[in-house]
Design an enzyme around this catalytic site. Sequence first.
Site, short mmCIF file in Angstrom:
data_model
loop_
_atom_site.label_atom_id
_atom_site.label_comp_id
_atom_site.label_asym_id
_atom_site.label_seq_id
_atom_site.Cartn_x
_atom_site.Cartn_y
_atom_site.Cartn_z
N ALA A 68 0.84 -1.20 0.00
CA ALA A 68 0.00 0.00 0.00
C ALA A 68 0.88 1.24 0.00
O ALA A 68 2.01 1.21 0.47
CB ALA A 68 -0.93 0.01 1.22
N ASP A 69 0.33 2.31 -0.53
CA ASP A 69 1.02 3.59 -0.50
C ASP A 69 -0.01 4.71 -0.45
O ASP A 69 -1.09 4.59 -1.06
CB ASP A 69 1.92 3.78 -1.73
CG ASP A 69 2.90 4.91 -1.50
OD1 ASP A 69 3.86 4.72 -0.73
OD2 ASP A 69 2.69 6.00 -2.06
#
Length: 191
Positions: A68-69
Site C-alpha cells: 500500500a502507498d
Amino acid sequence: MRKIILASGSPRRKELLELAGVPFEIIVSEVEETIGAYSSPSDIVMSLALQKASAVAENNSDYIVLGADTIVTYESRILGKPSNEAEAKEMLQLLSGKTHEVYTGVAIIAKDKTVTFYERTEVTFWELTEEEIDAYVASKEPLDKAGSYGIQGKGSIFVQHIQGDYYSVVGLPISRLVRELKQFNIDVTHA
C-alpha cells in the site's frame, strides 16, 4: 486460508488489518519510494503499492502479499512525508483552510493473480494558526506521514470535513480491501 503478508512497516496499516480480523504477517518491503513520471496520483499510489508488494512476493510466492502507498495532493502538488520539521510546517500552512485529496493505492499479489486499486478521499482543514502548526510539528507526529498529518491522531483536530473513506486517509481502505480479498478466497467476515 492462505497466508497473507503485509509488505509495510506502517503501524497504522497493521492496526487496521488487525481491526478487520485479517490474519497476516509482516515483511517490510525495502523498495525505495521514488515517484517517476506518472499521469495521475492514482497511478503513482498503485505503482508504488505494486512495487512494494512485488519486492516481497519475489521470495514469498506461496503467500498473498499486500502493498500500500498513500499520498496527499493539493492543486496537483504531491505532498509525501516531510523530510524535516520546516517542510512539515510548510505543508500544514499550505493545507490550512483548504480541501486536499488523499490517495491510497493497494496491490494484492498471489501466484495466480494480481489486483490493484485505489481510493480517493477529500479532506478539508480548518484555518490553522501558526501556534497550532508549531505545537503539532513539535509533537513529531507529522514527521512520518504523507501530507504531514495523522487523521487518527492529534491531526484529527485540524479536519473540518471528510468526503470518502476515512480509513484510506489513515493508510488502508480496509472495507474495500476485505472485499477485494474475496477474489483470493479470503473471507474474514466468517473467520
